[in-house]
Write a protein that holds these residues in place. Structure first.
Motif, mmCIF file in Angstrom:
data_model
loop_
_atom_site.group_PDB
_atom_site.id
_atom_site.type_symbol
_atom_site.label_atom_id
_atom_site.label_comp_id
_atom_site.label_asym_id
_atom_site.label_seq_id
_atom_site.Cartn_x
_atom_site.Cartn_y
_atom_site.Cartn_z
ATOM 1 N N VAL A 73 -14.054 6.748 0.143
ATOM 2 C CA VAL A 73 -12.810 6.308 -0.502
ATOM 3 C C VAL A 73 -11.737 6.162 0.585
ATOM 4 O O VAL A 73 -11.593 7.033 1.440
ATOM 5 N N ASP A 75 -7.828 5.429 1.859
ATOM 6 C CA ASP A 75 -6.395 5.359 1.595
ATOM 7 C C ASP A 75 -5.805 4.387 2.622
ATOM 8 O O ASP A 75 -5.735 4.714 3.813
ATOM 9 N N HIS A 104 -14.153 2.358 -2.534
ATOM 10 C CA HIS A 104 -13.009 2.420 -3.462
ATOM 11 C C HIS A 104 -11.712 2.764 -2.728
ATOM 12 O O HIS A 104 -11.731 3.421 -1.682
ATOM 13 N N ILE A 106 -7.949 4.505 -2.518
ATOM 14 C CA ILE A 106 -7.076 5.585 -3.006
ATOM 15 C C ILE A 106 -5.681 4.979 -3.189
ATOM 16 O O ILE A 106 -5.108 4.427 -2.242
ATOM 17 N N HIS A 110 -3.067 8.151 -7.171
ATOM 18 C CA HIS A 110 -4.190 9.103 -7.075
ATOM 19 C C HIS A 110 -3.733 10.363 -6.345
ATOM 20 O O HIS A 110 -4.084 11.479 -6.727
ATOM 21 N N THR A 136 -9.599 9.666 -7.311
ATOM 22 C CA THR A 136 -10.196 8.364 -6.957
ATOM 23 C C THR A 136 -11.663 8.326 -7.374
ATOM 24 O O THR A 136 -12.129 7.333 -7.950
ATOM 25 N N GLY A 145 -11.991 2.047 -11.104
ATOM 26 C CA GLY A 145 -11.465 1.999 -9.742
ATOM 27 C C GLY A 145 -11.214 0.597 -9.201
ATOM 28 O O GLY A 145 -11.706 -0.404 -9.736
#
Ligand code: IMP
Length: 423
Positions: A73, A75, A104, A106, A110, A136, A145
């Motif tokens: 995940v 960011d 995915h 963030i 989240h 997330t 997501g």
């Protein structure tokens, strides 16, 4: 061509980043398969210390391709900062760093949800790094997501708005005191998205399939540790992904039969950040010495790590769940100077002696049973050959190998790339 796997066997912070960095010269591709910026992989070379969060630890090696897999995940805000920190190294990021379209994202909300959830839990909090990891992955498994590949579509911002609005309602529901300026967070987020979009997005499972056909060598780099695995860790005090070997298959799209070596990384003692059970935790000067000499502070949050003796019951469990084929022992140098060392070889569990990890390892149920071994006094940090290692350390290593039934191939005697002894 096979894929090798590198994993942490304890509660994270075993020193995976250093070993990936040491091993990278043998691999064409280094791929992260789970977790996100809750990880902090520290690399030291040429007098420089560098901490990576999402970017794989092979990024500094000239020829290695670094892949952020679908199980990770991302960011975008933290990612952008990581890229800025790398700018002084003159790396061809567009070529060296590839991102799975299925990873995915963030979102700022989240992170806020993570904070709200932890605040609402009070004393029962997980001790999360508050990077938005749990929320997330919840949206991933809840099928809500937003993925990296969505950024290539025109309407992704509508999806974003709908999800962020829902998150805001959820934050209100927690009814805790969290102050935030979403407009400001979103400005930062959308700027970071533009930077992310400059990178190379790929269908990574296809890429890795082709790479295997072309006989490229691939190392899958785990984050966190086996005892933080969402299924096999000390639930609920865990992270939200599969940190164990099977996670590499789902987090990269690599078939189980293609995994060859499984490198298990462990510290010569045990540490843990955040809350949760820790049977061999020390509250005395031995624990303080480990923390001080080992500089045991979280690479991501700076929090002090809890320290204790090596727990072989837990380590055996991790070796088995992962199918570890080679072990690498980190921070042997930190144990220099102890007169005697203890290793937990069994638990007293509700009055009974057991040698496996039970469902519940809370302190009220479990008391560690220790075997005592001789310590060593020599400073290991300048040693370069296995033949230089002190006798008591060799005995410590042999004891562990016999118990774990897997050879210890590397003994790390300091943070630098060069402080690595091959056996
Ligand atoms: P989260 O994954 O940030 O929500 O954190 C859940 C738990 O995993 C907390 O106890 C964290 O301290 C721990 N944790 C998460 N990432 C790491 C890591 O990279 N090293 C060590 N502990 C971690």
């Amino acid at each position: 061509m096979a894929v090798d796997l590198l994993l942490g066997l304890q509660w994270g912070d075993e020193g995976k980043g250093k070993i990936v960095d040491v091993l990278t010269k043998d691999y064409d591709i280094i791929a992260r398969f789970q977790g996100g910026p809750n990880a902090g992989h520290t690399l030291e070379f040429d007098g420089i210390k560098h901490v990576l969060h999402t970017i794989p630890s092979g990024i500094f090696h000239e020829n290695a391709i670094n892949l952020v897999g679908n199980g990770v995940v991302i960011d975008p805000v933290i990612f952008k900062k990581e890229l800025e920190n790398l700018s002084k190294f003159d790396l061809d990021i567009k070529k060296k760093l590839l991102i799975s379209r299925k990873a995915h994202l963030i979102l700022p909300t989240h992170r806020l949800l993570d904070a709200a959830s932890e605040a609402a839990k009070g004393k029962a909090k997980i001790g999360s790094t508050l990077k938005g990891i749990g929320p997330t992955y919840m949206d991933k498994t809840g099928r809500n997501g937003i993925r990296v590949g969505d950024l290539e579509l025109e309407n992704w911002q509508d999806k974003y708005r709908a999800l962020a609005n829902k998150h805001e309602a959820m934050i209100d529901f927690y009814d805790v005191d969290i102050e935030y300026d979403l407009a400001e967070l979103e400005r930062e987020f959308f700027t970071a998205i533009e930077r992310l979009k400059e990178l190379t997005f790929i269908d990574s499972e296809q890429y890795l399939y082709d790479a295997q056909k072309e006989k490229k060598t691939i190392l899958a780099e785990g984050a966190q540790g086996s005892l933080l695995d969402i299924d096999f860790g000390t639930y609920p005090f865990v992270t939200s992904s599969n940190t164990t070997a099977a996670g590499a298959c789902t987090g990269l799209g690599v078939a189980p039969g293609k995994i060859k070596e499984v490198f298990g990384i462990f510290k010569a003692y045990t540490t843990r950040v955040g809350s949760g059970p820790f049977p061999t935790e020390l509250f005395d000067e031995n624990g303080e010495t480990m923390a001080r000499v080992g500089n045991e502070f979280g690479a991501t949050t700076g929090r002090p790590r809890r320290c204790g003796w090596l727990d072989l019951v837990a380590l055996k469990y991790a070796v088995r769940v992962n199918g570890v084929t080679q072990l690498m022992m980190m921070k042997g140098d930190v144990l220099s100077g102890f007169d005697k060392l203890k290793v937990c070889t069994a638990y007293n569990y509700k009055g009974e002696t057991i040698e496996h990890l039970p469902f519940n390892i809370e302190a009220e149920n479990v008391t560690p049973i220790y075997t005592e071994l001789n310590g060593w006094q020599a400073d290991l940090t300048k040693m370069t050959e296995a033949s230089q290692l002190p006798k008591a350390l060799n005995e410590y290593i042999s004891f562990l190998e016999k118990e774990l039934e897997v050879p210890i191939k590397i003994v790390s005697v300091g943070p630098d790339r060069t402080q690595t002894i091959h056996r």
